[in-house]
Design a protein around this motif. Sequence first.
Motif, PDB file in Angstrom:
ATOM      1  N   ARG A 168       0.836  -1.211   0.000  1.00  0.00           N
ATOM      2  CA  ARG A 168       0.000   0.000   0.000  1.00  0.00           C
ATOM      3  C   ARG A 168       0.866   1.254   0.000  1.00  0.00           C
ATOM      4  N   LEU A 169       2.080   1.105   0.542  1.00  0.00           N
ATOM      5  CA  LEU A 169       2.935   2.278   0.740  1.00  0.00           C
ATOM      6  C   LEU A 169       4.306   2.041   0.126  1.00  0.00           C
ATOM      7  N   MET A 170       4.770   3.051  -0.602  1.00  0.00           N
ATOM      8  CA  MET A 170       6.112   2.961  -1.206  1.00  0.00           C
ATOM      9  C   MET A 170       6.961   4.126  -0.706  1.00  0.00           C
ATOM     10  N   PHE A 171       8.137   3.792  -0.190  1.00  0.00           N
ATOM     11  CA  PHE A 171       9.109   4.809   0.206  1.00  0.00           C
ATOM     12  C   PHE A 171      10.108   4.987  -0.931  1.00  0.00           C
ATOM     13  N   ILE A 172      10.488   6.235  -1.173  1.00  0.00           N
ATOM     14  CA  ILE A 172      11.479   6.506  -2.219  1.00  0.00           C
ATOM     15  C   ILE A 172      12.616   7.340  -1.630  1.00  0.00           C
ATOM     16  N   PHE A 249      -0.100   4.976  -1.464  1.00  0.00           N
ATOM     17  CA  PHE A 249       0.573   6.164  -0.942  1.00  0.00           C
ATOM     18  C   PHE A 249       2.055   6.123  -1.289  1.00  0.00           C
ATOM     19  N   LEU A 250       2.609   7.321  -1.519  1.00  0.00           N
ATOM     20  CA  LEU A 250       4.061   7.446  -1.715  1.00  0.00           C
ATOM     21  C   LEU A 250       4.630   8.313  -0.607  1.00  0.00           C
ATOM     22  N   CYS A 251       5.799   7.940  -0.106  1.00  0.00           N
ATOM     23  CA  CYS A 251       6.504   8.787   0.856  1.00  0.00           C
ATOM     24  C   CYS A 251       7.899   9.066   0.314  1.00  0.00           C
ATOM     25  N   LEU A 252       8.165  10.334   0.017  1.00  0.00           N
ATOM     26  CA  LEU A 252       9.443  10.741  -0.572  1.00  0.00           C
ATOM     27  C   LEU A 252      10.394  11.126   0.539  1.00  0.00           C
ATOM     28  N   LEU A 253      11.548  10.465   0.554  1.00  0.00           N
ATOM     29  CA  LEU A 253      12.511  10.680   1.632  1.00  0.00           C
ATOM     30  C   LEU A 253      13.612  11.607   1.135  1.00  0.00           C
ATOM     31  N   GLY A 280      -1.969  10.686  -9.504  1.00  0.00           N
ATOM     32  CA  GLY A 280      -3.174  10.353  -8.743  1.00  0.00           C
ATOM     33  C   GLY A 280      -2.880   9.762  -7.375  1.00  0.00           C
ATOM     34  N   ILE A 281      -1.624   9.406  -7.107  1.00  0.00           N
ATOM     35  CA  ILE A 281      -1.302   8.749  -5.837  1.00  0.00           C
ATOM     36  C   ILE A 281      -0.996   9.808  -4.769  1.00  0.00           C
ATOM     37  N   PRO A 282      -1.730   9.807  -3.654  1.00  0.00           N
ATOM     38  CA  PRO A 282      -1.409  10.750  -2.580  1.00  0.00           C
ATOM     39  C   PRO A 282       0.041  10.565  -2.132  1.00  0.00           C
ATOM     40  N   THR A 283       0.765  11.666  -2.106  1.00  0.00           N
ATOM     41  CA  THR A 283       2.221  11.627  -1.910  1.00  0.00           C
ATOM     42  C   THR A 283       2.624  12.633  -0.845  1.00  0.00           C
ATOM     43  N   ILE A 284       3.479  12.179   0.037  1.00  0.00           N
ATOM     44  CA  ILE A 284       3.969  13.079   1.089  1.00  0.00           C
ATOM     45  C   ILE A 284       5.491  13.062   1.046  1.00  0.00           C
ATOM     46  N   ASP A 305       4.986  14.057  10.014  1.00  0.00           N
ATOM     47  CA  ASP A 305       4.693  13.669   8.623  1.00  0.00           C
ATOM     48  C   ASP A 305       4.217  12.210   8.564  1.00  0.00           C
ATOM     49  N   LEU A 306       4.897  11.359   9.339  1.00  0.00           N
ATOM     50  CA  LEU A 306       4.485   9.948   9.345  1.00  0.00           C
ATOM     51  C   LEU A 306       3.072   9.809   9.908  1.00  0.00           C
ATOM     52  N   GLN A 307       2.751  10.646  10.883  1.00  0.00           N
ATOM     53  CA  GLN A 307       1.400  10.563  11.447  1.00  0.00           C
ATOM     54  C   GLN A 307       0.340  10.980  10.427  1.00  0.00           C
ATOM     55  N   LEU A 308       0.672  11.980   9.591  1.00  0.00           N
ATOM     56  CA  LEU A 308      -0.256  12.355   8.513  1.00  0.00           C
ATOM     57  C   LEU A 308      -0.509  11.154   7.614  1.00  0.00           C
TER      58      LEU A 308
END
Length: 325
Positions: A168-172, A249-253, A280-284, A305-308
């Motif tokens: 469900r979640l991808m970290f980059i 979801f995407l999380c950009l590191l 279209g993917i919600p990204t933080i 940010d992680l809590q969001l």
Amino acid sequence: MQSDPEHLSDADAADAVRIMVKEVRQRLESLLRAGVKEVPFAPVFARRAPGARTASGPDAAGFAAEGDPGTILPAAPSSPAPAIPQPTVAPRPEGRPAPARPAAPAAATAPAASFFQESGFDSPALAAAERLVVLKDLAEEAAGCRKCPELVAYRTRTVFADGDPNARLMFIGEAPGADEDRTGRPFVGKAGQLLTDMITKGMGLKRDEVYIANILKCRPPENRPPQPEESANCIHFLERQIEVVRPEFLCLLGRTAAVGVLKTGLSMGRLRGKWYRYRGIPTIATYHPSYLLRTPSAKKEAWEDLQLLMTAMGLRIPPRKKDQD
Ligand code: URA
């Protein structure tokens, strides 16, 4: 892989329907957890013409559009339209006080329609087994890539990705370092240990439940930041990884990841704490774990940010230590 969605075999069509039902169910559950009770359905399922793109500019939920990081939402308190699942509507775990970041006014809560975005991909989602095959081929292609002579000369091996291709979640992140170059797995050094803690201890997930990749697949000499042309040479691998995994979801590191994915020149201090969309993917975006190791005072913001992200994903946010006493 079936490339023409209009001419699917019965088995592929059944697979496509199964995936679609799963994705719709996941999205509805996610909306429900966020407190949304109704969703419009007619326009959402309208099929987009192949090649058509969503109009640029922030959508009704205030997301910045792909390739349009200049329209990023202003900070939450003054925001005319908040991002996805806000604390104002999301169920909060018992005893948990309001988040430190002031919530946007309830009246500004995004209409349900804007949560339920059409996929930004023209290709159909792949079945789980197909994802593995396509990603393996792509990893082999990356291993054979020789576009950046300096990186090719310096690398021991390419580092493609780690984790669940159905995550469900991808970290980059940015690029492999020495430990990653030695092992062939992303985020296994000191920064990797911190990322693993953020995933497991912070978010309550298992590391192998998420998918982890980098902008570059090769280690830059002396761990220098990627050069723009190196990122440009490599980004198509990541774009394809995102398309195949199609995470929710995407999380950009760190900034390199944000520049690579959102094409923004803004600092992480300005980027973090807000939602964007990538296809279209919600990204933080949040601070890179290496930065957090050098600047422990930034960990508080990274945790916000992680809590969001956790709120949007419907994950339980553990009570703060002092709330437990
Ligand atoms: N830093 C990154 O950005 N990626 C890794 O894989 C390791 C460290």
